[in-house]
Design an enzyme around this catalytic site. Sequence first.
Site, PDB file in Angstrom:
ATOM      1  N   HIS A 128     -19.518  27.380 -23.708  1.00  0.00           N
ATOM      2  CA  HIS A 128     -19.569  28.302 -22.573  1.00  0.00           C
ATOM      3  C   HIS A 128     -20.522  29.473 -22.837  1.00  0.00           C
ATOM      4  O   HIS A 128     -21.073  30.036 -21.890  1.00  0.00           O
ATOM      5  CB  HIS A 128     -18.150  28.747 -22.199  1.00  0.00           C
TER       6      HIS A 128
ATOM      7  N   SER B 294     -15.217  25.089 -17.212  1.00  0.00           N
ATOM      8  CA  SER B 294     -16.645  25.182 -16.893  1.00  0.00           C
ATOM      9  C   SER B 294     -16.939  25.438 -15.409  1.00  0.00           C
ATOM     10  O   SER B 294     -17.840  26.229 -15.095  1.00  0.00           O
ATOM     11  CB  SER B 294     -17.397  23.943 -17.387  1.00  0.00           C
TER      12      SER B 294
ATOM     13  N   GLU C  89     -14.736  15.150 -11.349  1.00  0.00           N
ATOM     14  CA  GLU C  89     -13.553  15.056 -12.218  1.00  0.00           C
ATOM     15  C   GLU C  89     -12.753  13.831 -11.782  1.00  0.00           C
ATOM     16  O   GLU C  89     -12.361  13.720 -10.621  1.00  0.00           O
ATOM     17  CB  GLU C  89     -12.702  16.334 -12.115  1.00  0.00           C
TER      18      GLU C  89
ATOM     19  N   ASP D  82     -16.963   9.102 -10.989  1.00  0.00           N
ATOM     20  CA  ASP D  82     -17.505   9.078 -12.344  1.00  0.00           C
ATOM     21  C   ASP D  82     -18.691  10.054 -12.405  1.00  0.00           C
ATOM     22  O   ASP D  82     -19.627   9.952 -11.603  1.00  0.00           O
ATOM     23  CB  ASP D  82     -17.958   7.657 -12.693  1.00  0.00           C
ATOM     24  N   GLY D  83     -18.634  10.982 -13.355  1.00  0.00           N
ATOM     25  CA  GLY D  83     -19.633  12.049 -13.391  1.00  0.00           C
ATOM     26  C   GLY D  83     -21.028  11.577 -13.744  1.00  0.00           C
ATOM     27  O   GLY D  83     -22.017  12.120 -13.231  1.00  0.00           O
TER      28      GLY D  83
ATOM     29  N   ASP E  82     -20.245  17.025 -20.233  1.00  0.00           N
ATOM     30  CA  ASP E  82     -19.223  17.410 -21.215  1.00  0.00           C
ATOM     31  C   ASP E  82     -18.042  16.428 -21.194  1.00  0.00           C
ATOM     32  O   ASP E  82     -16.936  16.785 -20.811  1.00  0.00           O
ATOM     33  CB  ASP E  82     -18.748  18.842 -20.861  1.00  0.00           C
TER      34      ASP E  82
END
Length: 278
Positions: A19, A103, A121, A145-146, A166
Amino acid sequence: MLSYLHAFHAGNFADVQKHASLTLALSMMQVKPSGIACFDTHAGSAVYDLSGERARKTGEADAGVQALWRSRGRLASPDWARLLDVLAGLNSGEGRLERYPGSPVWFRRVLRPADTLTAFELHPAEHDLLSGWAADQRVRVLRQDGLAGLRKQLPPRQPRLLVLIDPSYEIKSEYSDVAATLEQAWQKCRHGVFLVWYPILPGGLQEALKDAVEAGPVAKVLCSEVRLRQPPERGMAGSGVLVVNPPWGFGERLATMMEEAAEPLGTDHTVRWLVPEA
Ligand code: SAM
């Protein structure tokens, strides 16, 4: 398989590094007025309860952000200001932090009118918490799905791009999947800034990711790593962030921040070019 819950780990030393990198990249990019399309491929939840059962079970935040917060008077770099402001804004008192931002919150707190955030997510409960929090026209929360979602959404409408990748790396193939997606996303948006977080594990699984990036076409890749001075027998020995197309001077400024965080976090930091400019 979606067994990972970030609430057990929120605010640990790795989150501080990730971060800090994210807030620094955002503030350096926002020096220019043009809009930024932000993507958070594995967003997690919104705000984590540091007094909750999950956080208390591991105590990871105690050795991470709580230690940093106690030492904040000794953090001399002005680049800490944004991170400390966000923490202060979420917490009431001067003592222990009660809440830690995930995040998407770090992104949203500093979005300007022309900036947007798309957060992916997959976990149903985490997705619902995040959707409930994100009442903002500039923020989209997608239960997809990211990695596939990111590939589909690029190139963005705005002139500039910032991506945080991430994953929880529950599946070994995620290391190579991330490298493949980074390459495809970069092919679609070569000027984009990409932050890729990874754990440093005793077995060295993360090397598959770094080797694949090093062997591929993506250029200008900075590699920031923090290593615990007293690593646990099992689990993470450190954490890393690859930064593609870092703003000019980013590496030096991040190194200063991580050096100042070294005592409270009990870590050592290195920053180097994994792949220099082509
Ligand atoms: N980025 C968050 C932060 O910094 O606060 C932490 C994210 S956590 C390490 C990884 C998250 O990715 C988990 O909430 C998990 O449910 C989610 N996830 C796992 N597989 C996913 C996928 N294929 N696409 C999107 N999200 C996924």
